[in-house]
Design a protein around this motif. Structure first.
Motif, PDB file in Angstrom:
ATOM      1  N   ILE A 184      15.144 -34.724  18.642  1.00 33.15           N
ATOM      2  CA  ILE A 184      14.384 -34.664  17.389  1.00 33.15           C
ATOM      3  C   ILE A 184      13.209 -35.621  17.394  1.00 33.15           C
ATOM      4  O   ILE A 184      12.134 -35.308  16.896  1.00 33.15           O
ATOM      5  N   HIS A 213      21.111 -34.875  20.122  1.00 33.67           N
ATOM      6  CA  HIS A 213      20.200 -34.187  19.207  1.00 33.67           C
ATOM      7  C   HIS A 213      19.137 -35.140  18.696  1.00 33.67           C
ATOM      8  O   HIS A 213      17.970 -34.799  18.591  1.00 33.67           O
ATOM      9  N   ALA A 214      19.572 -36.365  18.390  1.00 33.53           N
ATOM     10  CA  ALA A 214      18.643 -37.332  17.826  1.00 33.53           C
ATOM     11  C   ALA A 214      17.485 -37.603  18.769  1.00 33.53           C
ATOM     12  O   ALA A 214      16.338 -37.642  18.343  1.00 33.53           O
ATOM     13  N   SER A 233      21.817 -34.315   3.172  1.00 33.79           N
ATOM     14  CA  SER A 233      22.230 -33.985   4.538  1.00 33.79           C
ATOM     15  C   SER A 233      21.488 -32.788   5.119  1.00 33.79           C
ATOM     16  O   SER A 233      21.756 -32.395   6.249  1.00 33.79           O
ATOM     17  N   SER A 237      26.720 -42.345  17.538  1.00 36.52           N
ATOM     18  CA  SER A 237      25.298 -42.305  17.826  1.00 36.52           C
ATOM     19  C   SER A 237      24.904 -43.349  18.828  1.00 36.52           C
ATOM     20  O   SER A 237      25.524 -44.392  18.959  1.00 36.52           O
ATOM     21  N   LEU A 269      18.449 -39.491  10.533  1.00 29.12           N
ATOM     22  CA  LEU A 269      19.265 -39.555  11.733  1.00 29.12           C
ATOM     23  C   LEU A 269      20.430 -40.463  11.414  1.00 29.12           C
ATOM     24  O   LEU A 269      20.241 -41.584  10.972  1.00 29.12           O
ATOM     25  N   TYR A 318      15.260 -29.059  16.218  1.00 31.15           N
ATOM     26  CA  TYR A 318      16.513 -28.934  15.464  1.00 31.15           C
ATOM     27  C   TYR A 318      16.324 -28.684  13.974  1.00 31.15           C
ATOM     28  O   TYR A 318      17.248 -28.786  13.212  1.00 31.15           O
ATOM     29  N   GLU A 319      15.099 -28.386  13.541  1.00 29.94           N
ATOM     30  CA  GLU A 319      14.883 -28.187  12.103  1.00 29.94           C
ATOM     31  C   GLU A 319      14.256 -26.825  11.859  1.00 29.94           C
ATOM     32  O   GLU A 319      13.298 -26.447  12.526  1.00 29.94           O
ATOM     33  N   ARG A 378      13.782 -36.385   6.968  1.00 28.90           N
ATOM     34  CA  ARG A 378      14.626 -36.318   8.154  1.00 28.90           C
ATOM     35  C   ARG A 378      15.546 -37.531   8.125  1.00 28.90           C
ATOM     36  O   ARG A 378      15.148 -38.620   7.751  1.00 28.90           O
ATOM     37  N   ASN A 430      19.323 -42.899  17.705  1.00 32.25           N
ATOM     38  CA  ASN A 430      19.506 -42.800  16.263  1.00 32.25           C
ATOM     39  C   ASN A 430      19.086 -44.077  15.577  1.00 32.25           C
ATOM     40  O   ASN A 430      18.385 -44.072  14.575  1.00 32.25           O
ATOM     41  N   THR A 485      20.996 -35.477  11.157  1.00 35.20           N
ATOM     42  CA  THR A 485      21.552 -35.147  12.464  1.00 35.20           C
ATOM     43  C   THR A 485      22.359 -36.322  12.986  1.00 35.20           C
ATOM     44  O   THR A 485      21.945 -37.463  12.874  1.00 35.20           O
ATOM     45  N   LYS A 486      23.502 -36.017  13.555  1.00 30.75           N
ATOM     46  CA  LYS A 486      24.416 -37.074  13.941  1.00 30.75           C
ATOM     47  C   LYS A 486      24.466 -37.364  15.442  1.00 30.75           C
ATOM     48  O   LYS A 486      24.263 -38.487  15.863  1.00 30.75           O
TER      49      LYS A 486
END
Ligand SMILES: [Zn+2]
Length: 531
Positions: free
Chosen positions: A311, A307-308, A298, A338, A332, A318-319, A330, A342, A302-303
Motif C-alpha cells: 500500500i 499488504h501494508a 475500518s 504487523s 494501517l 489494495y483500495e 487510509r 505498518n 489494512t492489517k
C-alpha cells in the motif's frame, strides 16, 4: 456521451425517524435537513405534518434549501372528499415544495387494511394528486407494497402507479415496504413498469430486510428507474432503508454509474460524506459503525504487514477507491502481526519522520508487542497509540499529574423505599504549582471519576471544554481470577474529530482511568496546549 440525471430522495427524517429508539427533536430535524442540503440530495422528506407536534412545527414555516423540502402523508381517506379530510388538509397546508403521498397498491391490502374497493383506492389516488397539484406542489406517490402487490396482481399494482402518473404526479415510487424482494425480481418488475411509465418518472424505495436494499436500488436503476430513495447510514425501521451513504459514492466513483448518470452531489460534497454520516451518529448519540462501507473507520484499514508495504508503494493495489474522495483516510493497523512498514506508515500519518533503521523504531515495536500481549489493542485505540509513540520519542509535555483519586459507590434505600446507588469521586490534580481538588457525583463510578477529573484542570481547562465522551466499551479478556479488563473510550471534540483511547488493568476503575487520561492528554496535544 450525454449523461442522464438521476435524482436522490432522502427520507432520514421520515422513514428514518420511525426507527426504534430514534426520537428527533425539532432542532435535530433542522440540523439534519441542513446537512442533507449541503450534501446535495434533491429531496429532503422531513416528516408527516399533522401526525405529531415536531413534524407539524417543522412544516409551519418555509425552510429555505436547495433541496425540495417534502411533506409526507396519506391520500384522502376512502369515502371522504378531499375537502373533508383533515389529514389531507394538514398536508396541503404544510410549507413544503413537494408532497409525497403514500397509497396502497396491493389489492389485498386495499381490501383488508383499507376496507374499501379497488376503484375507490384509485379514485383516492387521483383526487389527492389533483388536490396537491392545485396547491402548486410537486407530487410524488409512494406505492406501498408495490412489489408484493405486483406479484399478486400486476394489473392492479400498475393501475395505482398509472393513476398517479396520468394525473400529473412527477414521480411514482415503487416501494419494497416489507423489504423481502430480491434484486433480480426488482430489476424484472421495474423493467415492466418502465414500459408503461417513463423511467425518469419512476423511483425506488427499498428496505434492507435481506441486506440488499442498496443492491435493489441499483437493480431498479439498471431497469430504468431514475430516483433513489434512502436514508443516511441506512437508518430506518426494522433493518433499515437503502443506505445513501453507500449509494452516493458508488454512483460517483464507479465507472458503470459515473459514466452514465449525473447526480446533484458535487465532488466537494462527496469529500464530506463521511462527516455527514458521523454527524448523524452524533445526533443519535451512537457510535459510528466502524465497518461501514466507504465511511467506516475500518473501510480503508489494512492489517497484514505484506499488504501494508504494498500500500505504501501504491495505494491502488489494495483500495477500490481513494479514501480521501469520501472524506475517509487510509489506516494501517499497528498490531501484533504487523511489521515495521505498518509502524512507519502510521508514524508518517501522524507526522513523525523517522528513519527505517532508527533504533527507536524497534523500541516502539517491542513496546507495542509487549502491551498487546497483556491486552492492549492499538489498532482500535489510535489516540493511545499516538501518545505512546510520542512518549517514546520524547514529545508529550507533562501537563498535569493526578496525585490521588478516590471513588466510592454507596448503595442505600432512599426515602421512597427504593434501592439506589450513588457514586462519588474526588480527584487531586497538580498543574504546575497549583494543587486542585475536585469532587463530583456520577451515575456510576467511571462517570463520577470522569466528571471530577475534567471539572478543573486550571490553565488547561479551556482546552478541554469541547471534549466529549461518545462511547465507552468494556471487555473482560480472560475468565476467572486472572481476568483483565480492557476499556475503550471514544471521544469527540468541537471540531468533529473522533479518537479512541485504551486502558487495561485487572481493575475496571484503573483501566477506565488510563483511557480517560489518554483522551484528555490527547486533546491537549491536539489543541496545541502549551507545556
Ligand atoms: Zn419505507
Amino acid at each position: 456521451m450525454s449523461r442522464e440525471r438521476l435524482y436522490l430522495f432522502d427520507t432520514t427524517l421520515r422513514d428514518g425517524a420511525q426507527t426504534n429508539g430514534v426520537d428527533f427533536t425539532l432542532a435535530d430535524k433542522i440540523a439534519i435537513a441542513r446537512m442533507l442540503d449541503e450534501l446535495g440530495v434533491d429531496y429532503v422528506e422531513a416528516g408527516y405534518p399533522g401526525a405529531n407536534p415536531t413534524d407539524t412545527s417543522f412544516f409551519a414555516e418555509k425552510r429555505p434549501a436547495q433541496a425540495k423540502i417534502t411533506a409526507f402523508g396519506m391520500t384522502r381517506r376512502p369515502g371522504r372528499s378531499t375537502s373533508n379530510d383533515p389529514g389531507l388538509a394538514a398536508l396541503l397546508d404544510a410549507q413544503a415544495d413537494a408532497i409525497c403521498f403514500v397509497a396502497k397498491s396491493w389489492d389485498y391490502h386495499v381490501r383488508v387494511a383499507l376496507e374499501t374497493t379497488d376503484e375507490e383506492n384509485l379514485a383516492s389516488i387521483r383526487d389527492s394528486v389533483r388536490a396537491a397539484k392545485a396547491k402548486g406542489r410537486e407530487v410524488l406517490l409512494d406505492c406501498e407494497h408495490f412489489f408484493d402487490g405486483y406479484k399478486a396482481n400486476p394489473a392492479y399494482a400498475l393501475a395505482c402507479a398509472k393513476a398517479a402518473y396520468d394525473e400529473g404526479a412527477r414521480w411514482v415510487v415503487l416501494c419494497d415496504t416489507n423489504g423481502g424482494t430480491l434484486p433480480h425480481e426488482v430489476e424484472k418488475i421495474v423493467g415492466e413498469v418502465c414500459k408503461q411509465i417513463p423511467g425518469d418518472h419512476v423511483g425506488i424505495h427499498a428496505h434492507n430486510d435481506t441486506e440488499q436494499a442498496v443492491a435493489n436500488s441499483f437493480a431498479a436503476v439498471r431497469a430504468g428507474a431514475r430516483q433513489i430513495q434512502g436514508t443516511l447510514n441506512g437508518l430506518g425501521e426494522r433493518c433499515g432503508n437503502a443506505n445513501l451513504v453507500s449509494i452516493i459514492p458508488t454512483l460517483k466513483l464507479k465507472a458503470e454509474y459515473a459514466g452514465k448518470f449525473d447526480i446533484c452531489v458535487s465532488d466537494a460534497a462527496l469529500g464530506h460524506i463521511a462527516r455527514a454520516s458521523h454527524g448523524l451518529d452524533d445526533i443519535l448519540n451512537r457510535a459510528a459503525d466502524r465497518h461501514a462501507p466507504y465511511v467506516g473507520e475500518s473501510a480503508f484499514a489494512t492489517k497484514a504487514g505484506i499488504h501494508a508495504s504494498a500500500i505504501i508503494k501504491d495505494p491502488a493495489t489494495y483500495e477500490h477507491v481513494p479514501p480521501e474522495r469520501v472524506g475517509n483516510k487510509r489506516k494501517l493497523l499497528v498490531s501484533d502481526q504487523s511489521g515495521r512498514s505498518n509502524l512507519l506508515a502510521e508514524l508518517d500519518r501522524i507526522g513523525f519522520a523517522i528513519d527505517r533503521d532508527d533504533p527507536r523504531l524497534s523500541r516502539l515495536l517491542d513496546e507495542v508487542k509487549e502491551r498487546e500481549a497483556i491486552g492492549y489493542a492499538y489498532e482500535t485505540a489510535d489516540a493511545s497509540f499516538e501518545l505512546l509513540a510520542r512518549r517514546l520519542l520524547g514529545k508529550v509535555p507533562r501537563y498535569f499529574d493526578v496525585e490521588k483519586f478516590d471513588v466510592s459507590v454507596e448503595q442505600r434505600i432512599n426515602a421512597k423505599g427504593e434501592r439506589v446507588s450513588v457514586s462519588m469521586a474526588v480527584v487531586k490534580v497538580r498543574v504546575g504549582d497549583e494543587l486542585l481538588i475536585s469532587a463530583a457525583e456520577g451515575n456510576g463510578p467511571v462517570n463520577a471519576l470522569d466528571v471530577a477529573l475534567r471539572k478543573d484542570l486550571g490553565k488547561y481547562q479551556s482546552y478541554i471544554t469541547g471534549l466529549e465522551l461518545t462511547d465507552y466499551r468494556v471487555r473482560i479478556l480472560n475468565a476467572g481470577t486472572e481476568a483483565v479488563t480492557r476499556v475503550l473510550i471514544e471521544s469527540a471534540d468541537e471540531t468533529g474529530d473522533h479518537w479512541t483511547t485504551i486502558g487495561v488493568s485487572s481493575n475496571i476503575i484503573d483501566a477506565s482511568f488510563q483511557a480517560l487520561m489518554d483522551s484528555i492528554v490527547y486533546k491537549l496535544v491536539k489543541s496545541g496546549a502549551p507545556a
